[in-house]
Structure formats: C-alpha cells, structure tokens
Design a protein around this motif. Structure first.
Motif, PDB file in Angstrom:
ATOM      1  N   THR A   1       0.446   5.699  -8.312  1.00 25.42           N
ATOM      2  CA  THR A   1      -0.376   5.097  -7.254  1.00 25.42           C
ATOM      3  C   THR A   1      -1.803   5.621  -7.425  1.00 25.42           C
ATOM      4  O   THR A   1      -2.071   6.797  -7.186  1.00 25.42           O
ATOM      5  CB  THR A   1       0.163   5.453  -5.852  1.00 25.42           C
ATOM      6  OG1 THR A   1      -0.064   6.836  -5.586  1.00 25.42           O
ATOM      7  CG2 THR A   1       1.668   5.163  -5.737  1.00 25.42           C
TER       8      THR A   1
ATOM      9  N   SER B   1       0.851  -1.196   0.000  1.00 31.13           N
ATOM     10  CA  SER B   1       0.000   0.000   0.000  1.00 31.13           C
ATOM     11  C   SER B   1       0.885   1.244   0.000  1.00 31.13           C
ATOM     12  O   SER B   1       1.678   1.441   0.916  1.00 31.13           O
ATOM     13  CB  SER B   1      -0.883  -0.048   1.261  1.00 31.13           C
ATOM     14  OG  SER B   1      -1.456   1.204   1.537  1.00 31.13           O
TER      15      SER B   1
ATOM     16  N   ASP C   1      -4.660   1.576  -4.771  1.00 33.89           N
ATOM     17  CA  ASP C   1      -4.773   1.708  -3.312  1.00 33.89           C
ATOM     18  C   ASP C   1      -6.078   2.426  -2.969  1.00 33.89           C
ATOM     19  O   ASP C   1      -6.887   2.710  -3.863  1.00 33.89           O
ATOM     20  CB  ASP C   1      -3.536   2.413  -2.750  1.00 33.89           C
ATOM     21  CG  ASP C   1      -3.185   1.930  -1.341  1.00 33.89           C
ATOM     22  OD1 ASP C   1      -4.063   1.364  -0.664  1.00 33.89           O
ATOM     23  OD2 ASP C   1      -2.034   2.138  -0.908  1.00 33.89           O
TER      24      ASP C   1
ATOM     25  N   PRO D   1      -9.060  -1.652   1.315  1.00 34.90           N
ATOM     26  CA  PRO D   1      -8.054  -2.080   0.331  1.00 34.90           C
ATOM     27  C   PRO D   1      -8.582  -3.067  -0.718  1.00 34.90           C
ATOM     28  O   PRO D   1      -8.056  -3.110  -1.833  1.00 34.90           O
ATOM     29  CB  PRO D   1      -6.977  -2.742   1.202  1.00 34.90           C
ATOM     30  CG  PRO D   1      -7.111  -2.077   2.532  1.00 34.90           C
ATOM     31  CD  PRO D   1      -8.589  -1.844   2.702  1.00 34.90           C
TER      32      PRO D   1
ATOM     33  N   ARG E   1       3.017  -0.973   4.147  1.00 29.54           N
ATOM     34  CA  ARG E   1       2.378   0.292   3.761  1.00 29.54           C
ATOM     35  C   ARG E   1       3.359   1.446   3.939  1.00 29.54           C
ATOM     36  O   ARG E   1       4.100   1.497   4.911  1.00 29.54           O
ATOM     37  CB  ARG E   1       1.126   0.521   4.619  1.00 29.54           C
ATOM     38  CG  ARG E   1       0.516   1.905   4.476  1.00 29.54           C
ATOM     39  CD  ARG E   1      -0.840   2.012   5.152  1.00 29.54           C
ATOM     40  NE  ARG E   1      -1.877   1.374   4.339  1.00 29.54           N
ATOM     41  CZ  ARG E   1      -3.147   1.239   4.725  1.00 29.54           C
ATOM     42  NH1 ARG E   1      -3.534   1.653   5.914  1.00 29.54           N
ATOM     43  NH2 ARG E   1      -4.029   0.671   3.917  1.00 29.54           N
TER      44      ARG E   1
ATOM     45  N   THR F   1      -6.064   5.606  -7.045  1.00 35.66           N
ATOM     46  CA  THR F   1      -7.109   5.302  -6.069  1.00 35.66           C
ATOM     47  C   THR F   1      -8.481   5.522  -6.716  1.00 35.66           C
ATOM     48  O   THR F   1      -9.022   6.620  -6.682  1.00 35.66           O
ATOM     49  CB  THR F   1      -6.951   6.195  -4.817  1.00 35.66           C
ATOM     50  OG1 THR F   1      -7.250   7.552  -5.156  1.00 35.66           O
ATOM     51  CG2 THR F   1      -5.529   6.133  -4.247  1.00 35.66           C
TER      52      THR F   1
END
Ligand SMILES: [Zn+2]
Length: 341
Positions: free
Chosen positions: A241, A14, A274, A285, A93, A243
């Motif tokens: 990354t 993460s 993530d 998650p 993480r 989301t």
C-alpha cells in the motif's frame, strides 16, 4: 472527460489512511477550543500542518489527539474523513487508528472505538461508504504496551475492528520487537499488516512477512535495494500500500519522479495507491493518483491494476472481493471509454 476527472471518478478501495492524519485542521482547532487544549500559534488553521520532518509531524499528531475526547468527537472525525473519501468515490476503507495514542490522551478505548463506529455508520447511511478499522501499534512505544493493546482489543471485541497494523517512525524501532503482539492477534483471528521499509532496510519486509505474519506491506519502498526481496514479493503477489505524496518530501526529495514506487511498479510488484494522512500532507485520494500519472508514468491500465490490487490486498472475504472486482472493473472500463485521448 480529462485525466483528473477520470482519476476522481474511478471507484476506489483505501487501505492506507490514518484516522489522526485525516482530520481537517479546522476540526482540530474547533475541538481543541472545546476541550481547552493549547495548540501552537497559527494564523490560518492549515498552518498547523506544516512541519520540516517526521518527528515534528508526529508531535503534531499526538498533540491533536488531546483535542479528541468524547464519543461524539471520534464520531465526528470518522464521519468527516469518510465523507471526504466518498466524494472521491472511495467505496471501502480499512482505516488505521492508534488506540494507545488516544488512551494516553485521556480517552478510554471504548469511547474511542464506539465513537468511530458511530461515525462509520453515519457515513454509510449518508454516502454509502463502508469502513473497517485497523488498530495500529505505535512502534516507538514498548513491546509490552503493544501486547496490552491487543489484550484490550480482545477484551472489547467489535466486528468493525478487523486487524492490527504498526506505524510511527521506523528507523530506530524494528518490527521484531512486536512479534508477541502479532502472534496474539493472529491467534485471535485478527488480520495483520504493518508499515515497513519506509525508512529502513528491506530486511524489515521479510521480518514483517515471516516473523510477524503480515498479509500485506504498508509502504515498503526500500524493497528496491534488494533484488532478491523484490523478486520474492513479486512472485508471492504480496500487496504493497503505497502513498506517494506523504513520503515524497520526507524520504525521496521534491522530485516525485525519483520515488521508488515507479521502479516497484515497473518490476511487477503488486501495489495500490492511497493518501496516508490527507489534510496533514495537503493531499486527497485523487491527488495521489494524479501524482502517479504525471510523475511516475502510470497508464490507465496501471490504475486499473492498482484498483484490483487494492481489492486483493483488503481483508474482505473472497465472495465480497469477487463481486467488488466485477463491479469496479465494469465501472472503470466505462469511465475509461469516456477518457479524452
Ligand atoms: Zn501510513
């Protein structure tokens, strides 16, 4: 094993979760009562986490910080979010926190960081999860405050604090304002990342890579507006990354299949998935993975790539990454073989 069970069980790294965004609403309510902080009216604690836009969201974010004051409060919130992550098989993480938000709310940097480290140690003991911290610049504040934040990090070195990031609302606060804070952090050996092109043109990605020296990009969805920058980040193997849940409703509408993540993946950009601010966006998650499977055409192979991209994009050392890649791939393949067709 069905797809949901599979996506929960696969091992996860993460790289894009914020401490303040991961506090359960019930914990905010309890800590606010403990410290006499007034919260907006609500019936159920979860009602606190309803907001029409990012500015209302950030207001809630700052308000919640007032409820976190003692070292034990910081330990508790770190422990709770890491325990929750471990239940989804997150093994490692890199978690963002905003020192200046907590300092403005009345906590010292030492109280904040040492409390978080207490929580990290307790979560490792109980659940085997490992965590490092990224001190994030609030880009809505001044460049001078960002420099002061980096000075505070350097005066109070902690081995768990491995880098700096940048968050809060992007549109009116471009990254170049913070070149000095990033330069200082880089010279001190801290690792560098930043939220970019979440809500601003793709040139912010190049500013982030070339001027600030960032090693990965958080969000970066507007990259799809520039084929040249898409080619560049793909060819250089820059890790993004992403989301999906937290950004879908804010920027890309209710229909998740329109989210740029899909095009980024199909173009061959290295990305990992993530959950950003899990309870604040009613996600976790696994749910962000499920959304990718159900709305964006992610295959088993895509999830395997995302898992390995997460390891590549992390700030772990190379030998640790190599071991983790091997272990995770073996576990992933064993789980994939049990997946019902
Ligand atoms: Zn974020």
């Amino acid at each position: 094993m069905n797809t949901h069970e599979f996506l929960k069980a696969i091992p996860k790294v993460s790289l894009h979760v914020h401490l303040m965004g991961s506090i359960q609403a019930r914990t905010v309510v309890e800590l606010a009562a403990k410290h006499g902080v007034k919260l907006p009216d609500f019936n159920e604690p979860e009602d606190l986490y309803q907001y029409p836009d990012i500015y209302k969201f950030l207001h809630m974010y700052d308000n919640s910080a007032l409820a976190i004051q003692g070292r034990d409060d910081f330990a508790r919130i770190a422990y709770e979010t890491l325990s929750e992550a471990a239940a989804h098989n997150v093994r490692y993480r890199e978690m963002s926190f905003n020192p200046t938000t907590h300092m403005a709310a009345g906590a010292s940097y030492q109280t904040c960081v040492d409390g978080l480290i207490d929580g990290i140690n307790a979560a490792r003991n109980d659940h085997g999860i490992e965590c490092r911290l990224i001190a994030a610049v609030n880009r809505m504040e001044s460049p001078e405050l960002a420099v002061a934040m980096v000075e505070t990090l350097l005066e109070n070195p902690r081995e768990e604090v491995i880098g700096i990031g940048m968050d809060y609302a992007e549109a009116e606060f471009p990254p170049e304002r913070f070149w000095k804070a990033y330069r200082m952090a880089e010279q001190a050996g801290l690792r560098l990342t930043a939220h970019q092109s979440e809500d601003a043109p793709p040139r912010n990605i190049e500013t982030c890579l070339d001027l600030l020296g960032c090693e990965r990009v958080d969000h970066g969805y507007h990259v799809v507006e520039s084929e040249a920058i898409m080619r560049r980040v793909r060819d250089e193997g820059v890790v993004f990354t992403c989301t999906p849940v937290s950004t879908a409703w804010v920027y890309f509408g209710e229909d998740l299949s329109n989210h740029p993540i899909r095009m980024m993946k199909e173009f061959g950009i290295k990305l990992m998935i993530d959950c950003d601010d899990p309870p604040m966006f009613q996600t976790d998650p696994t749910k962000d993975y499920i959304v990718c499977a159900e709305h964006m055409g992610f295959s088993t192979e895509d999830f395997r790539n995302c898992m390995l991209n997460g390891i590549d994009g992390s700030f772990l050392d190379e030998p640790t990454k190599r071991t983790m890649r091997r272990q995770f791939a073996t576990e992933f393949d064993a789980l994939a073989s049990q997946l019902s067709k």
